[in-house]
Enzyme design. Structure first.
Site, mmCIF file in Angstrom:
data_model
loop_
_atom_site.group_PDB
_atom_site.id
_atom_site.type_symbol
_atom_site.label_atom_id
_atom_site.label_comp_id
_atom_site.label_asym_id
_atom_site.label_seq_id
_atom_site.Cartn_x
_atom_site.Cartn_y
_atom_site.Cartn_z
ATOM 1 N N TYR A 51 0.861 -1.199 0.000
ATOM 2 C CA TYR A 51 0.000 0.000 0.000
ATOM 3 C C TYR A 51 0.886 1.235 0.000
ATOM 4 O O TYR A 51 1.854 1.307 0.761
ATOM 5 C CB TYR A 51 -0.892 0.020 1.243
ATOM 6 C CG TYR A 51 -2.312 -0.373 0.957
ATOM 7 C CD1 TYR A 51 -3.060 0.317 -0.001
ATOM 8 C CD2 TYR A 51 -2.922 -1.424 1.642
ATOM 9 C CE1 TYR A 51 -4.362 -0.053 -0.272
ATOM 10 C CE2 TYR A 51 -4.230 -1.787 1.365
ATOM 11 C CZ TYR A 51 -4.945 -1.087 0.405
ATOM 12 O OH TYR A 51 -6.247 -1.447 0.126
ATOM 13 N N GLU A 53 -0.435 4.870 -0.403
ATOM 14 C CA GLU A 53 -1.205 6.108 -0.557
ATOM 15 C C GLU A 53 -0.295 7.334 -0.502
ATOM 16 O O GLU A 53 0.612 7.398 0.345
ATOM 17 C CB GLU A 53 -2.259 6.242 0.552
ATOM 18 C CG GLU A 53 -3.520 5.462 0.286
ATOM 19 C CD GLU A 53 -3.480 4.084 0.897
ATOM 20 O OE1 GLU A 53 -2.360 3.560 1.102
ATOM 21 O OE2 GLU A 53 -4.554 3.523 1.175
ATOM 22 N N ASP A 196 -7.682 13.181 -24.801
ATOM 23 C CA ASP A 196 -7.675 11.785 -24.344
ATOM 24 C C ASP A 196 -7.025 10.982 -25.472
ATOM 25 O O ASP A 196 -7.657 10.684 -26.479
ATOM 26 C CB ASP A 196 -9.116 11.340 -24.091
ATOM 27 C CG ASP A 196 -9.203 9.876 -23.674
ATOM 28 O OD1 ASP A 196 -8.212 9.144 -23.853
ATOM 29 O OD2 ASP A 196 -10.266 9.474 -23.179
ATOM 30 N N THR A 222 -4.678 5.769 -21.491
ATOM 31 C CA THR A 222 -4.470 4.457 -20.885
ATOM 32 C C THR A 222 -3.047 4.054 -21.245
ATOM 33 O O THR A 222 -2.415 4.671 -22.106
ATOM 34 C CB THR A 222 -5.446 3.398 -21.451
ATOM 35 O OG1 THR A 222 -5.413 3.486 -22.876
ATOM 36 C CG2 THR A 222 -6.846 3.608 -20.966
ATOM 37 N N LYS A 225 -2.945 0.363 -24.515
ATOM 38 C CA LYS A 225 -3.335 0.280 -25.930
ATOM 39 C C LYS A 225 -2.051 0.400 -26.767
ATOM 40 O O LYS A 225 -1.152 -0.399 -26.572
ATOM 41 C CB LYS A 225 -4.385 1.348 -26.240
ATOM 42 C CG LYS A 225 -5.688 1.115 -25.445
ATOM 43 C CD LYS A 225 -6.806 1.986 -25.926
ATOM 44 C CE LYS A 225 -8.094 1.733 -25.159
ATOM 45 N NZ LYS A 225 -8.223 2.523 -23.909
ATOM 46 N N ARG A 231 -2.460 -2.786 -18.171
ATOM 47 C CA ARG A 231 -3.686 -2.005 -18.013
ATOM 48 C C ARG A 231 -3.394 -0.922 -16.979
ATOM 49 O O ARG A 231 -2.862 -1.203 -15.905
ATOM 50 C CB ARG A 231 -4.842 -2.899 -17.556
ATOM 51 C CG ARG A 231 -4.998 -4.146 -18.397
ATOM 52 C CD ARG A 231 -6.357 -4.752 -18.295
ATOM 53 N NE ARG A 231 -7.287 -4.042 -19.142
ATOM 54 C CZ ARG A 231 -7.354 -4.158 -20.472
ATOM 55 N NH1 ARG A 231 -6.543 -4.970 -21.116
ATOM 56 N NH2 ARG A 231 -8.219 -3.468 -21.169
#
Ligand code: DSN
Length: 439
Positions: A51, A53, A196, A222, A225, A231
């Site tokens: 983790y 954060e 985008d 993203t 692609k 991903r």
């Protein structure tokens, strides 16, 4: 995967079957790609245990020494590659990245503009089925009958509605985006221009598509692609963006954490860093140009065989075939049967609906990773045309309720078709010549 094989054979077998499907078939969904073995290795590491954060060197939990190094490398590589002063590499994917942009620069109820979904735009750019249209007043712009963005309409709508934000970018647009012209429109009405570039990020790095870095205020993408990564998502702020609002980077960071997301996916961040490292190599440029050359070769061959392409061709990695009213599903399913995977898709001014669209969308990124070139594109285009010819008698029924009957008949037809079996064998032979991972 020896542990997985022993412990959970059902999942192991399904993964192996998917490996085989990708290896033996032609993946033409233009938003998909084969990530490199190094990217996949980075994903399957102990980083998934952590983790983190916060942001590098400003975290809420201990034990961050290694994660800080990894995220800093990813950020610096992203900035360098796209020529921007700020990058956030934590978005879980493209849709959360886009939502973070809204949260950073808009208030609920503000007006935003984006490309209409059936005209190729993305859900998160304000389509009615997306939560973005619940929280913001969304105005859609369109493409002209020739498939190019309707700049006159965009300017008129922008002047009339004075949006806070204008999206440029799409999931099914075959032409180059006129970033400079759109930036003039956005500047005229004081809107943020957000590019985008999810579909074309890799092409931009390769120099095979213009970059929005000089024209947009914010860029989202993203990473899975044409960038050829895991991903994931990224948000970049340009020099122009920081000039408009020097706090823009901080606002984006806050929007991602703590406003929208929790801990970043550190294994994904590491894989993004690896991806960006790969994209810096000269071979990536060559690959990106080949993707476009391949798409053009395939488009030309499809048109030669009489298929109708939206906008009569392509400038990028993707094409849209107009299959006739509601017929996209027939071509998608018939091609599935021969090992060619693409997706049914709406076309501009679609006479049918998004669930029964009239087109299919296909592209060349995945097969270009395998090393295929123009010669193979022609072969694939001819298989697609042969399949289209074979299914010409199947039409979308006048009454939607009759679809179930028609599709049942159609599936029996596919199952028994000898020509499809022959093409499927030929597809497998071609794929064997261009192995994916087992080189
Ligand atoms: N699902 C993506 C695509 O296929 O283009 C967009 O989010």
């Amino acid at each position: 995967m020896k542990n997985l094989k022993k412990q959970d054979p059902k999942i192991y077998n399904a993964i192996k079957a998917e490996e085989k499907r990708q290896e033996e078939g032609l993946e033409l969904i233009p938003s998909e790609i084969a990530a490199s073995p190094a990217v996949i290795e980075a994903l399957g590491t102990v980083l998934t245990n952590k983790y983190s954060e916060g942001y590098p060197y400003k975290r809420y939990y201990g034990g961050q020494a290694n994660v800080d190094i990894i995220e800093t490398i990813a950020i610096e590589r992203a900035k360098k590659l796209f020529g921007v002063p700020f990058a956030n590499v934590q978005p879980y994917s493209g849709s959360p990245a886009n939502l973070a942009v809204y949260v950073a620069v808009c208030q609920p109820g503000d007006t935003v503009m984006g490309q209409n979904l059936p005209d190729g735009g993305h859900l998160t750019h304000g389509w009615k089925a997306s939560a973005t249209s619940m929280f913001y007043n969304t105005i859609a712009y369109h493409v002209k009958p020739d498939g190019y963005l309707d700049l006159e309409e965009i300017e008129k709508l922008a002047i009339k509605h004075k949006p806070k934000l204008i999206w440029v970018g799409a999931t099914a647009y075959v032409r180059e985006f006129p970033f400079e012209k759109l930036s003039k429109i956005a500047d005229k009405v004081g809107a943020y221009l957000v590019a985008d570039i999810a579909h074309i990020a890799g092409l931009i790095i390769a120099g095979a598509h213009k970059s929005p870095a000089k024209f947009a205020h914010i860029i989202t993408t993203t990473t899975h692609k044409t960038l050829r990564g895991p991903r994931g998502g990224m948000i970049l702020v340009t020099a122009k963006g920081l000039k408009k609002d020097p706090e823009l980077g901080n606002k984006i960071n806050q929007a991602i954490f703590p406003r929208l997301q929790g801990g970043p996916h550190d294994h994904q961040t590491a894989a993004i860093a690896v991806t960006l490292g790969e994209a810096m190599k000269p071979s990536f440029k060559k690959w990106g140009h080949q993707v476009v050359k391949n798409a053009k070769a395939m488009a030309n061959e499809l048109m030669k065989r009489g298929l109708k392409l939206v906008s009569n061709g392509t400038d990028n990695h993707l094409m849209l075939i107009n299959c006739g009213k509601g017929r996209g599903v027939f071509l998608q399913e018939a091609l599935d049967a021969v090992g060619i995977t693409l997706n049914k898709n709406t076309i501009p001014s679609d006479p049918s609906s998004p669930f029964y669209p009239s087109g299919v969308r296909l592209g060349t990124p995945f097969i270009t990773v395998r090393g295929m070139k123009e010669k193979e594109m022609k072969k694939i285009a001819n298989w697609i045309a042969d399949v289209m010819e074979e299914i010409k008698d199947f039409q979308f029924p006048e009454k939607k309720e009759d679809f179930k009957i028609v599709i049942k008949k159609f599936r029996v037809f596919i199952e028994k078709n000898k020509k499809f079996k022959k093409i499927h064998q030929e597809v497998k032979v071609l794929c064997k010549k261009f192995p994916l991972y087992n080189k």
